[in-house]
Motif scaffolding. Structure first.
Motif, mmCIF file in Angstrom:
data_model
loop_
_atom_site.group_PDB
_atom_site.id
_atom_site.type_symbol
_atom_site.label_atom_id
_atom_site.label_comp_id
_atom_site.label_asym_id
_atom_site.label_seq_id
_atom_site.Cartn_x
_atom_site.Cartn_y
_atom_site.Cartn_z
ATOM 1 N N GLY A 1 1.798 2.025 3.715
ATOM 2 C CA GLY A 1 1.034 3.268 3.756
ATOM 3 C C GLY A 1 1.819 4.526 3.491
ATOM 4 N N GLU B 1 5.555 3.604 8.833
ATOM 5 C CA GLU B 1 4.169 3.579 8.368
ATOM 6 C C GLU B 1 3.564 4.980 8.223
ATOM 7 N N TYR B 2 2.958 5.212 7.062
ATOM 8 C CA TYR B 2 2.161 6.415 6.765
ATOM 9 C C TYR B 2 2.988 7.706 6.763
ATOM 10 N N THR B 3 4.274 7.584 6.568
ATOM 11 C CA THR B 3 5.086 8.776 6.333
ATOM 12 C C THR B 3 4.686 9.418 5.014
ATOM 13 N N THR B 4 4.673 10.755 4.969
ATOM 14 C CA THR B 4 4.373 11.471 3.733
ATOM 15 C C THR B 4 5.502 12.447 3.417
ATOM 16 N N ALA C 1 6.768 6.587 12.180
ATOM 17 C CA ALA C 1 5.396 6.585 11.664
ATOM 18 C C ALA C 1 4.739 7.961 11.742
ATOM 19 N N TYR C 2 3.980 8.283 10.696
ATOM 20 C CA TYR C 2 3.163 9.493 10.607
ATOM 21 C C TYR C 2 3.981 10.784 10.538
ATOM 22 N N HIS D 1 5.405 13.875 8.583
ATOM 23 C CA HIS D 1 5.083 14.603 7.356
ATOM 24 C C HIS D 1 6.212 15.550 7.009
ATOM 25 N N HIS E 1 0.800 -1.230 0.000
ATOM 26 C CA HIS E 1 0.000 0.000 0.000
ATOM 27 C C HIS E 1 0.829 1.275 0.000
#
Length: 265
Positions: free
Chosen positions: A62, A91-94, A115-116, A118, A44
């Motif tokens: 993610g 996880e879910y790094t942008t 994780a997370y 930005h 994902h």
């Protein structure tokens, strides 16, 4: 190569993917993406835009890399993301691409983004940086090598974080953070030298003694900050001392956001 790409992954045929790259279920890789040897793309993950990724990087489920910046000025320009080698994106790094034509969001080598995290448009991250969970980094932020960023904090746009600095969790970082310092709080303040980080980095006793003198000059003397900065070059000759002085002088320029204050005598 097909044995390393899960059949549910969507990889654009024009993407440049090294044969050793592993791509997990339901990952999406865009047309203008280049990924170097040994990188692992978990389930994902989305990597899009004009994004160049070096060798040995790991993207956990993610993560979203190279998508459009969250900037109202963005008008569809061909901007870029450039990522070096051996970085870890949990996880879910942008990581958003830059805003204007030809500009870059840059991440160096050997960084850990938990994780997370930005990373907004036009940021520049150097090497060996650790960023803990749920950190929001606004646009045009520069973070120098070996900085450690505590969890659940925000960094204001255009802020500059110095090398080997330590930012305490849940702090508000809205002004430049000097190299080698420990900063925390809301509003944030320089509390001390980042002694643990400096020792772990391999500084010897003489270098530590020199930085302690610099700290006392800056934050425990009766000098104005501008005079204290000017006095740093009288303490000795060393690259760390020179870097600290140059950083502080730049932070006090009118176009900058200013310098994170510390306790003065």
């Amino acid at each position: 190569m097909s044995t390393l790409i899960h059949p549910t992954a969507v990889v654009h045929p024009k993407a440049e993917i090294h044969p050793s790259v592993q791509i997990g279920p339901y990952a999406v890789i865009g047309e203008h993406v280049s990924i170097g040897a040994g990188s692992v793309i978990d389930a994902h993950v989305i990597i899009n835009g004009r994004t160049t990724i070096g060798q040995g990087n790991r993207f956990y489920p993610g993560a979203a890399i190279g998508l459009e910046p969250q900037d109202l000025k963005y008008q569809g320009a061909a901007s870029l993301v450039q990522i070096g080698d051996r970085n870890t994106f949990r996880e879910y790094t942008t990581v958003n691409r830059a805003t204007a034509e030809g500009e870059k969001t840059i991440i160096g080598n050997n960084n850990l983004l938990m994780a997370y995290v930005h990373v907004a448009h036009n940021c520049v991250l150097a090497d060996n940086i650790v960023i803990a969970n749920s950190v929001a980094i606004a646009g045009h932020v520069e973070i120098e090598s070996r900085a450690v960023i505590g969890g659940m904090l925000g960094i204001h746009q255009f802020v500059h974080i110095g090398k080997m600095a330590m930012l305490g969790g849940m702090s508000r970082i809205d002004r430049d953070v000097p190299p080698f310092m420990l900063v925390e709080g809301n509003p944030s303040r320089v509390r001390s030298l980042n002694l643990v980080g400096l020792k772990r980095s391999g500084l010897n006793r003489a270098e530590m003694k020199l930085l302690k003198k610099a700290f006392r000059t800056l934050y425990s003397s009766d000098l104005k900050m501008s005079d204290a900065i000017a006095k740093l070059n009288t303490l000795g000759e060393h690259e760390h001392l020179h870097h600290l002085q140059t950083f502080l002088e730049t932070a006090l320029q009118p176009e900058r956001r200013g310098l994170t204050p510390g306790k003065r005598s």
